[in-house]
Design an enzyme around this catalytic site. Structure first.
Site, mmCIF file in Angstrom:
data_model
loop_
_atom_site.group_PDB
_atom_site.id
_atom_site.type_symbol
_atom_site.label_atom_id
_atom_site.label_comp_id
_atom_site.label_asym_id
_atom_site.label_seq_id
_atom_site.Cartn_x
_atom_site.Cartn_y
_atom_site.Cartn_z
ATOM 1 N N CYS A 21 -0.235 -36.838 -7.272
ATOM 2 C CA CYS A 21 -1.529 -36.865 -6.584
ATOM 3 C C CYS A 21 -2.689 -36.736 -7.579
ATOM 4 O O CYS A 21 -2.490 -36.284 -8.711
ATOM 5 C CB CYS A 21 -1.604 -35.742 -5.539
ATOM 6 S SG CYS A 21 -1.792 -34.083 -6.222
ATOM 7 N N ASP A 381 7.747 27.610 6.331
ATOM 8 C CA ASP A 381 8.886 27.572 7.237
ATOM 9 C C ASP A 381 8.401 27.471 8.672
ATOM 10 O O ASP A 381 7.239 27.767 8.992
ATOM 11 C CB ASP A 381 9.746 28.829 7.060
ATOM 12 C CG ASP A 381 10.432 28.856 5.697
ATOM 13 O OD1 ASP A 381 10.612 27.777 5.107
ATOM 14 O OD2 ASP A 381 10.770 29.964 5.229
#
Length: 587
Positions: A21, A381
């Site tokens: 192209c 915790d």
């Protein structure tokens, strides 16, 4: 202004005649300025046709001892100009002695190099379709980065086109009356491309000698030159390589997917299976093989020039994605029955919620994010509260995320993945914080704000330089008086050795860690209870410091008081950070 000159004419003729192209011709002729590529494909096709038609004499290949006209015509009838058994296109010698290819029609269809990428996929119609997809995606953005993924076989075709145009290797396939261009050798043991390079010198002139592989404009570069202005104009925002919003287009070309397979047979070490890869023929693997393969081996396996495909590339996907944004702040936890993160054991959920979820669920909704990642400066915790008693601090030490002053609560950060909404005013962030705080009495959030990735990266830095203040309710097996605990107030910077606690040994490696208890303060409660306030080095296991963990932490409160001690309640009061993070202190 048309960018090609007389010196490019013969190479342009060759490429165009084999199915390349106009934009790819520009690339291989070294046209490195943007303007010519931006014209419509129809204009470029007309311009290149006019340019090539202006050439009065077609490209003539001098053939020593050419076969008789009758023989040449017979070869044409026998199909010599058709693809050979190994797939190579032959360039035929026609009646007037000029070179013709199977794709000699000037109305080029699908480019044999870019497979249509620089044809219909950079025209305005395609850009509009992509932009419609972007606008429908619902993302909020003020700029964007555009990326493309091309089929790996394009690298094979570019490699071949590279050698065809810059080294201009013109061959007539071996046969009963095969003809080849010849030239005196340039060195004692010339490689095949040297004879062709001399032909380029003859055809293009001395300026061709300055062309190297780096002079070729890469396909991605040319594509960006064309499409960036079109995207910016259509969407009304600039293209910015540093943008967090990315639009990506993935191309494929099923028809030519086999172009790479011969490389796997010749160089199998370059193509090794990898996780999350559907094919071993990735772009990187193909490029690695192309850098290793000998040119003569390449030419034996792949047609030169490459065949013209029947169809252009297909668009596999058009994707929009936004880089992660980060929200940070501090939280207080008031429940002794709430984990920091979802508590799931053996696939079974133990508690209904977590700190992470109580905060992140609201952020996911408001930011319209796909997912999130939660992180914090340490963790407590499930039965430990994070209080942050503000009355314990003076106004000068209250924490501000941006200035680094101390304020109660545990620092946290949330990474919001692929958010659709990213722009918020300070008032909107404040309202979001209030919404989180009203949704639950188990947590409270403060100093919620947008921060950078860099700030988040520093959150866990300097862990051992941080200090934390705790409040613990202690039980002793022996009766105690106030005087029995007062000596603890005088202990400063006590060094303790802690083996990994038994309760976490299943998820953490066995190690011996030295930690520092900076100070302690006692408040007598009754004969078996007292409250202990500690200021410790971050990473200290407080529960184990109290009860000793069967002798794995020494010294401990039990050994110091010569009693059996246990901890009934534990609260985190303050997390104090001193590590500098740019203009912040550790968040």
């Amino acid at each position: 202004m048309f960018p090609l000159t007389e010196e490019n004419k013969h190479v342009a003729q060759l490429l165009f005649g084999t199915g390349t192209c106009p934009r790819c011709i520009f690339r291989f002729c070294g046209v490195d300025f943007h303007a010519p590529y931006k014209h419509s494909y129809e204009e470029l096709l007309n311009d290149i046709q006019k340019f090539l038609k202006a050439e009065k004499d077609e490209l003539i290949l001098e053939v020593p001892n050419p076969p008789l006209k009758k023989i040449r015509l017979q070869e044409l009838e026998d199909g010599i100009d058709n693809p050979s058994q190994n797939g190579e296109n032959k360039i035929s010698v026609i009646e007037d002695g000029s070179i013709a290819s199977p794709n000699s029609n000037l109305n080029v269809n699908v480019c044999n190099v870019c497979l249509g990428i620089l044809q219909e996929f950079c025209e305005k119609e395609f850009i509009k379709k992509v932009c419609q997809k972007v606008e429908a995606s619902g993302f909020e953005f003020t700029n964007l980065v555009f990326s493309v993924s091309f089929p790996p076989q394009l690298s094979v075709r570019e490699f071949l086109a590279d050698t065809t145009s810059l080294y201009v290797v013109l061959r007539i396939e071996p046969g009963p009356h095969a003809c080849q261009a010849s030239a005196p050798p340039l060195e004692p043991h010339p490689q095949p491309q040297h004879a062709a390079w001399l032909l380029v010198k003859q055809e293009m002139g001395k300026q061709s000698l300055s062309l190297g592989r780096n002079d070729i404009v890469q396909l991605k570069e040319a594509y960006k030159w064309i499409t960036y202005p079109l995207f910016s104009e259509e969407l009304g925002v600039p293209i910015d390589g540093k943008s967090l919003f990315e639009v990506s287009v993935v191309f494929a070309h099923p028809e030519t997917v086999g172009d790479c397979h011969f490389l796997g047979k010749i160089l199998p070490d370059c193509f090794k299976p990898a996780k999350n890869k559907q094919s071993v023929f990735t772009r990187m693997a193909v490029m690695k093989a192309l850098n290793k393969i000998k040119e003569e081996d390449f030419r034996k396996q792949f047609p030169c020039p490459p065949n013209s495909p029947k169809a252009v590339c297909t668009v596999l996907e058009i994707e929009c994605a936004h880089g992660a944004v980060f929200v940070a702040g501090r939280y207080n936890k008031y429940s002794r029955n709430l984990p920091q993160t979802p508590w799931i054991i053996d696939g079974e959920r133990k508690l209904e919620s977590s700190v992470e979820e109580l905060i992140s669920d609201h952020l996911l909704t408001v930011f319209k994010a796909e997912s999130f990642n939660f992180s914090s400066s340490g963790r407590e915790d499930v039965d430990v509260r994070t209080l942050g008693n503000a009355q314990m601090l003076t106004p000068s030490t209250r924490f501000c995320f941006m200035t680094g002053c101390v304020l109660p609560g545990r620092p946290f950060a949330i990474e919001l993945v692929n958010p659709h909404r990213v722009h918020f005013t300070s008032q909107e962030i404040k309202e979001l914080q209030q919404k989180i705080n009203k949704s639950s009495n188990k947590i409270q959030v403060r100093d919620l704000q947008l921060v950078s990735r860099e700030a988040i990266g520093h959150m866990k830095e300097g862990e051992e330089e941080k200090t934390k203040t705790y409040s613990a309710l202690i039980w002793t097996n022996k009766v105690i008086q106030k005087k029995d605990i007062e000596f603890l107030n005088d202990i400063k910077d006590l060094k303790i050795d802690q083996k990994t606690p038994l309760r976490v040994l299943h998820r953490r490696p066995l190690a011996l860690r030295t930690r520092v208890i900076h100070s302690m303060e006692t408040h007598y409660v009754d004969e078996h209870h007292f409250r202990l306030y500690l200021k410790t080095q971050a990473g200290t296991y407080i529960k184990e410091f109290v009860h000793g963990d069967f002798g794995r932490t020494r010294p401990n409160i039990g050994s110091l008081m010569n009693v059996t001690a246990d901890i009934l309640e534990l609260d985190v009061e303050v997390v104090i950070c001193t590590t500098e993070v740019g203009s912040l202190k550790c968040i």
